[in-house]
Scaffold this active site. Structure first.
Site, PDB file in Angstrom:
ATOM      1  CB  CYS A  77     -19.136  -1.418  59.518  1.00 50.40           C
ATOM      2  SG  CYS A  77     -19.592  -2.671  58.290  1.00 50.40           S
TER       3      CYS A  77
ATOM      4  N   GLY B  54     -11.025 -12.624  66.226  1.00 51.64           N
ATOM      5  CA  GLY B  54     -12.038 -12.640  65.182  1.00 51.64           C
ATOM      6  C   GLY B  54     -11.868 -13.833  64.259  1.00 51.64           C
TER       7      GLY B  54
ATOM      8  CE  LYS C 125     -22.739  -8.478  62.132  1.00 46.50           C
ATOM      9  NZ  LYS C 125     -21.462  -8.291  61.438  1.00 46.50           N
TER      10      LYS C 125
END
Ligand code: SIN
Length: 313
Positions: A131, A272, A45
């Site tokens: 992100c 994902g 992560k």
């Protein structure tokens, strides 16, 4: 006998399938499950220097053809993931891990990379420049000057294998521009694409947005984003220097999707949304499906068809 093995920068992976950062890879337990699975490796992560709770809930939802999230980088902090990969490196000395970092500022990214540089870590770093979910922090990958400034500062001292995770681009001029920047640096790989940022999901019954953070805006993943992902894999493969491998991510649900990503130029595939829905069994299933497609077509290795997509002219 065919093989799904792949090699990036001289590192061999027994299969070209792995998770995408953010999906079931936040805790040591998640990572242990990935190590025990049929995935060729794992990515952790995306880490920030310190532990982060992420955005308020609800922060993700399912879509008929995918997923929608604004997680906001919940993670256990760099030390946690660095400890994990260092211990794994001792247990499995020939494995190459992907350690993802996503500082919310250049200073944070540089501080984390100094720590990684000073450590015994030998694996890959995936520097997340994309992100879309941290309020007040635009995606660096959409700012070509800031991307160059970041990579100038990184490669001034960092000399271990490093790649960048990119946001999706939607214009041929932007593919040209980002490739021109990236080609100036000794990057090992690019990972493309992160979620399609800042979509909006509406609940007509409640007449509200579906998730709490950022007024309901969030990143779209899964089947709906496959054409965008394939375009980015293809366009970047055509423009990047050959030393930079392309890691494809976006809309891989089955062996056929995996085959298409490789045809477009991917050397490694990250899963994902579908991994989130199916768990670690996804890697074995997709490997078997991809293997069957390759057998039917007479391909022995992924290099036999990687990047060989034909146009209709
Ligand atoms: C998140 O934690 O918000 C997702 C991470 C990403 O899209 O890079």
């Amino acid at each position: 006998m065919s093989t799904l093995a792949t090699t990036i920068a001289g590192r061999r992976f027994s299969t070209c399938l792995m998770n995408a950062a953010g999906i079931r890879c936040q805790s040591a337990r998640d990572l242990d499950a990935l190590v025990a699975s049929a995935a060729g490796t794992y990515v952790t992560k995306s880490a920030t220097p310190n532990k982060r709770p992420g955005n308020p809930e609800p922060r993700m939802t399912t879509l008929p053809h995918g997923s929608f999230n604004s997680m906001g980088l919940p993670n256990n902090g760099l030390a946690y993931y660095l400890d994990y990969v260092l211990a794994d490196q001792i247990k499995r000395p020939t494995a190459t891990q992907f350690l993802s970092i996503a500082g919310t500022s250049l200073e944070d990214n540089l501080a984390m990379l100094h720590e990684i540089q000073a450590s015994e870590y030998r694996g890959f770093v995936e520097l997340n420049l994309s992100c879309p979910n941290v309020p007040g922090h635009p995606q660096t990958g959409y700012d070509f000057e800031q991307t160059a400034k970041t990579l100038d500062a990184v490669f001034a001292f960092y000399d271990k294998p490093l790649g960048v995770k990119l946001p999706p681009y939607f214009d041929l001029a932007h593919f040209d521009a980002i490739a021109a920047v990236l080609n100036q640096y000794p990057l090992t790989f690019v990972t493309t694409i992160n979620s399609v940022g800042n979509g909006l999901v509406v609940n007509a019954e409640t007449e509200t947005v579906a998730i709490r953070p950022k007024g309901g805006f969030g990143g779209i993943g899964g089947a709906s984003v496959k054409p965008t992902a394939l375009a980015n894999v293809r366009a970047l493969s055509q423009r990047l220097k050959p030393e930079i491998a392309v890691v494809g991510v976006g809309g891989i649900l089955n062996g056929r999707d995996a085959f298409e990503h490789i045809l477009c130029g991917a050397s490694m595939l990250q899963i994902g949304t579908q991994f989130g829905y199916e768990g670690t069994a996804v890697f074995k299933r997709i490997a078997q499906e991809l293997d069957s497609i390759m057998a039917l077509k007479g391909y022995n290795t992924i290099a036999d068809f990687r990047g060989k997509l034909k146009t209709l002219d």
